[in-house]
Design a protein around this motif. Structure first.
Motif, PDB file in Angstrom:
ATOM      1  N   LEU A  38     -30.282  42.993  72.016  1.00  0.00           N
ATOM      2  CA  LEU A  38     -30.013  44.318  71.449  1.00  0.00           C
ATOM      3  C   LEU A  38     -30.300  44.335  69.958  1.00  0.00           C
ATOM      4  CD1 LEU A  38     -26.744  45.276  73.342  1.00  0.00           C
ATOM      5  CD2 LEU A  38     -28.927  46.511  73.433  1.00  0.00           C
ATOM      6  N   TRP A  39     -29.846  43.291  69.246  1.00  0.00           N
ATOM      7  CA  TRP A  39     -30.111  43.211  67.813  1.00  0.00           C
ATOM      8  C   TRP A  39     -31.620  43.157  67.555  1.00  0.00           C
ATOM      9  CZ3 TRP A  39     -32.557  39.450  64.871  1.00  0.00           C
ATOM     10  CH2 TRP A  39     -32.510  39.660  63.494  1.00  0.00           C
ATOM     11  N   ARG A  40     -32.312  42.322  68.308  1.00  0.00           N
ATOM     12  CA  ARG A  40     -33.757  42.178  68.122  1.00  0.00           C
ATOM     13  C   ARG A  40     -34.482  43.498  68.376  1.00  0.00           C
ATOM     14  NH1 ARG A  40     -35.622  38.281  71.969  1.00  0.00           N
ATOM     15  NH2 ARG A  40     -36.185  40.049  73.236  1.00  0.00           N
ATOM     16  N   ALA A  41     -34.061  44.229  69.397  1.00  0.00           N
ATOM     17  CA  ALA A  41     -34.736  45.474  69.756  1.00  0.00           C
ATOM     18  C   ALA A  41     -34.438  46.622  68.784  1.00  0.00           C
ATOM     19  CB  ALA A  41     -34.341  45.891  71.176  1.00  0.00           C
ATOM     20  N   HIS A  42     -33.207  46.675  68.253  1.00  0.00           N
ATOM     21  CA  HIS A  42     -32.803  47.853  67.488  1.00  0.00           C
ATOM     22  C   HIS A  42     -32.587  47.625  65.993  1.00  0.00           C
ATOM     23  CE1 HIS A  42     -32.412  50.083  71.195  1.00  0.00           C
ATOM     24  NE2 HIS A  42     -31.712  49.083  71.683  1.00  0.00           N
ATOM     25  N   SER A  43     -32.444  46.389  65.578  1.00  0.00           N
ATOM     26  CA  SER A  43     -32.088  46.146  64.182  1.00  0.00           C
ATOM     27  C   SER A  43     -33.018  45.200  63.434  1.00  0.00           C
ATOM     28  CB  SER A  43     -30.658  45.586  64.104  1.00  0.00           C
ATOM     29  OG  SER A  43     -29.734  46.512  64.603  1.00  0.00           O
ATOM     30  N   LYS A  44     -33.560  44.229  64.106  1.00  0.00           N
ATOM     31  CA  LYS A  44     -34.289  43.141  63.449  1.00  0.00           C
ATOM     32  C   LYS A  44     -35.340  43.633  62.459  1.00  0.00           C
ATOM     33  CE  LYS A  44     -36.821  38.903  64.424  1.00  0.00           C
ATOM     34  NZ  LYS A  44     -38.246  38.830  64.514  1.00  0.00           N
ATOM     35  N   GLN A  45     -36.179  44.533  62.885  1.00  0.00           N
ATOM     36  CA  GLN A  45     -37.279  44.987  62.028  1.00  0.00           C
ATOM     37  C   GLN A  45     -36.756  45.638  60.739  1.00  0.00           C
ATOM     38  OE1 GLN A  45     -39.885  47.862  63.838  1.00  0.00           O
ATOM     39  NE2 GLN A  45     -41.492  47.487  62.353  1.00  0.00           N
ATOM     40  N   ASN A  46     -35.738  46.492  60.845  1.00  0.00           N
ATOM     41  CA  ASN A  46     -35.194  47.145  59.654  1.00  0.00           C
ATOM     42  C   ASN A  46     -34.475  46.152  58.747  1.00  0.00           C
ATOM     43  OD1 ASN A  46     -36.176  49.649  60.332  1.00  0.00           O
ATOM     44  ND2 ASN A  46     -34.366  50.194  61.509  1.00  0.00           N
ATOM     45  N   TRP A  47     -33.784  45.193  59.335  1.00  0.00           N
ATOM     46  CA  TRP A  47     -33.098  44.167  58.541  1.00  0.00           C
ATOM     47  C   TRP A  47     -34.125  43.355  57.755  1.00  0.00           C
ATOM     48  CZ3 TRP A  47     -28.087  41.471  60.315  1.00  0.00           C
ATOM     49  CH2 TRP A  47     -27.200  42.395  60.861  1.00  0.00           C
ATOM     50  N   GLU A  48     -35.200  42.963  58.430  1.00  0.00           N
ATOM     51  CA  GLU A  48     -36.235  42.172  57.755  1.00  0.00           C
ATOM     52  C   GLU A  48     -36.869  42.948  56.603  1.00  0.00           C
ATOM     53  OE1 GLU A  48     -37.579  39.210  61.382  1.00  0.00           O
ATOM     54  OE2 GLU A  48     -38.672  41.105  61.112  1.00  0.00           O
ATOM     55  N   LYS A  49     -37.130  44.229  56.801  1.00  0.00           N
ATOM     56  CA  LYS A  49     -37.705  45.053  55.727  1.00  0.00           C
ATOM     57  C   LYS A  49     -36.742  45.145  54.550  1.00  0.00           C
ATOM     58  CE  LYS A  49     -40.659  47.965  58.592  1.00  0.00           C
ATOM     59  NZ  LYS A  49     -40.838  49.326  59.150  1.00  0.00           N
ATOM     60  N   PHE A  50     -35.460  45.363  54.845  1.00  0.00           N
ATOM     61  CA  PHE A  50     -34.462  45.439  53.784  1.00  0.00           C
ATOM     62  C   PHE A  50     -34.390  44.113  53.027  1.00  0.00           C
ATOM     63  CE2 PHE A  50     -30.259  44.735  52.082  1.00  0.00           C
ATOM     64  CZ  PHE A  50     -29.986  45.912  51.411  1.00  0.00           C
ATOM     65  N   CYS A  51     -34.340  43.014  53.765  1.00  0.00           N
ATOM     66  CA  CYS A  51     -34.255  41.687  53.139  1.00  0.00           C
ATOM     67  C   CYS A  51     -35.462  41.408  52.257  1.00  0.00           C
ATOM     68  CB  CYS A  51     -34.113  40.599  54.204  1.00  0.00           C
ATOM     69  SG  CYS A  51     -32.496  40.580  54.997  1.00  0.00           S
ATOM     70  N   GLU A  52     -36.639  41.769  52.723  1.00  0.00           N
ATOM     71  CA  GLU A  52     -37.848  41.554  51.932  1.00  0.00           C
ATOM     72  C   GLU A  52     -37.816  42.389  50.655  1.00  0.00           C
ATOM     73  OE1 GLU A  52     -42.617  42.342  52.351  1.00  0.00           O
ATOM     74  OE2 GLU A  52     -41.504  41.776  54.159  1.00  0.00           O
ATOM     75  N   ARG A  53     -37.401  43.623  50.792  1.00  0.00           N
ATOM     76  CA  ARG A  53     -37.362  44.537  49.651  1.00  0.00           C
ATOM     77  C   ARG A  53     -36.381  44.084  48.569  1.00  0.00           C
ATOM     78  NH1 ARG A  53     -34.527  49.865  49.353  1.00  0.00           N
ATOM     79  NH2 ARG A  53     -35.408  50.858  47.535  1.00  0.00           N
ATOM     80  N   HIS A  54     -35.241  43.488  48.995  1.00  0.00           N
ATOM     81  CA  HIS A  54     -34.190  43.120  48.040  1.00  0.00           C
ATOM     82  C   HIS A  54     -34.032  41.611  47.857  1.00  0.00           C
ATOM     83  CE1 HIS A  54     -32.901  47.230  47.501  1.00  0.00           C
ATOM     84  NE2 HIS A  54     -32.813  47.388  48.815  1.00  0.00           N
ATOM     85  N   ASN A  55     -34.987  40.850  48.372  1.00  0.00           N
ATOM     86  CA  ASN A  55     -34.997  39.401  48.190  1.00  0.00           C
ATOM     87  C   ASN A  55     -33.756  38.708  48.779  1.00  0.00           C
ATOM     88  OD1 ASN A  55     -36.303  37.048  47.375  1.00  0.00           O
ATOM     89  ND2 ASN A  55     -35.211  36.999  45.419  1.00  0.00           N
ATOM     90  N   TYR A  56     -33.440  39.037  50.025  1.00  0.00           N
ATOM     91  CA  TYR A  56     -32.362  38.392  50.770  1.00  0.00           C
ATOM     92  C   TYR A  56     -32.971  37.435  51.790  1.00  0.00           C
ATOM     93  CZ  TYR A  56     -28.439  41.452  49.426  1.00  0.00           C
ATOM     94  OH  TYR A  56     -27.453  42.106  48.750  1.00  0.00           O
ATOM     95  N   ASN A  57     -32.292  36.336  52.048  1.00  0.00           N
ATOM     96  CA  ASN A  57     -32.599  35.506  53.211  1.00  0.00           C
ATOM     97  C   ASN A  57     -31.806  36.071  54.377  1.00  0.00           C
ATOM     98  OD1 ASN A  57     -34.219  33.610  51.819  1.00  0.00           O
ATOM     99  ND2 ASN A  57     -32.388  32.590  51.075  1.00  0.00           N
ATOM    100  N   LEU A  58     -32.391  36.057  55.549  1.00  0.00           N
ATOM    101  CA  LEU A  58     -31.715  36.556  56.741  1.00  0.00           C
ATOM    102  C   LEU A  58     -31.296  35.377  57.603  1.00  0.00           C
ATOM    103  CD1 LEU A  58     -30.833  38.839  58.620  1.00  0.00           C
ATOM    104  CD2 LEU A  58     -33.190  38.929  59.482  1.00  0.00           C
ATOM    105  N   GLN A  59     -29.996  35.331  57.934  1.00  0.00           N
ATOM    106  CA  GLN A  59     -29.475  34.271  58.786  1.00  0.00           C
ATOM    107  C   GLN A  59     -28.797  34.909  59.997  1.00  0.00           C
ATOM    108  OE1 GLN A  59     -29.649  30.738  58.478  1.00  0.00           O
ATOM    109  NE2 GLN A  59     -28.982  31.013  60.581  1.00  0.00           N
TER     110      GLN A  59
END
Length: 166
Positions: free
Chosen positions: A17-38
């Motif tokens: 569910l996370w992969r289908a609905h959230s992953k892409q937006n989380w990755e974009k946010f992390c890239e934009r604000h220089n966050y590592n995603l765990q």
């Protein structure tokens, strides 16, 4: 400053569910604000006492995991949150010793949200009576010992902190 966004999507159902609905937006946010995603896909603590608790308790020990040992700042998000990738960085402009959180949502008396409130309460009651056989769901706050006038509660689905201060 090394920043991390952290979640637990434990089990195939939650991870998918996370992969289908959230992953892409989380990755974009992390890239934009220089966050590592765990993203943890299994519990961090498998002790006997941890197995008696909701997996939500795992967020309280996430900062101890070796994958986050170099993080100066950790932002926890529950895996059912969808991030607007254009939203601002919650840590921007904050002091490093600040603990960030948000208050639990208050449904109020808005007629436009009445159906949402009623549906949510019905689901909470069903989940509660399934988990706690023979007990009656009185309401979210009352169930956990918070009565009238108890003050604001935080929604633990989002919080941000710096491990060296917290």
């Amino acid at each position: 400053m090394k920043k991390a966004i952290v979640t637990i999507a434990s089990g195939e159902k939650h991870y998918n569910l996370w992969r289908a609905h959230s992953k892409q937006n989380w990755e974009k946010f992390c890239e934009r604000h220089n966050y590592n995603l765990q993203v943890f896909d299994k519990p961090l603590d498998n002790s006997p006492i941890a197995s008696t608790r909701s997996i939500a308790w795992q967020k309280l020990i996430c900062h101890l995991h070796p994958a986050l040992s170099n993080a100066d700042s950790i932002t926890w998000l529950d895996c059912d949150i969808v991030i607007n990738p254009n939203s601002p960085d919650p840590r921007q402009g904050q002091k490093e010793e600040d603990f960030l959180s948000c208050q639990e949502f208050d449904w109020g008396n808005d007629p436009q949200t009445t159906h949402l409130k009623e549906g949510w309460l019905k689901r909470q009651a069903s989940d509660y009576t399934t988990a706690y056989k023979g007990k009656k769901f009185e309401g979210f706050y009352e169930t956990w010992g918070f009565g009238e006038g108890s003050g604001p509660l935080i929604n633990s689905g989002f919080f941000s902190f710096t491990p060296k201060h917290h």
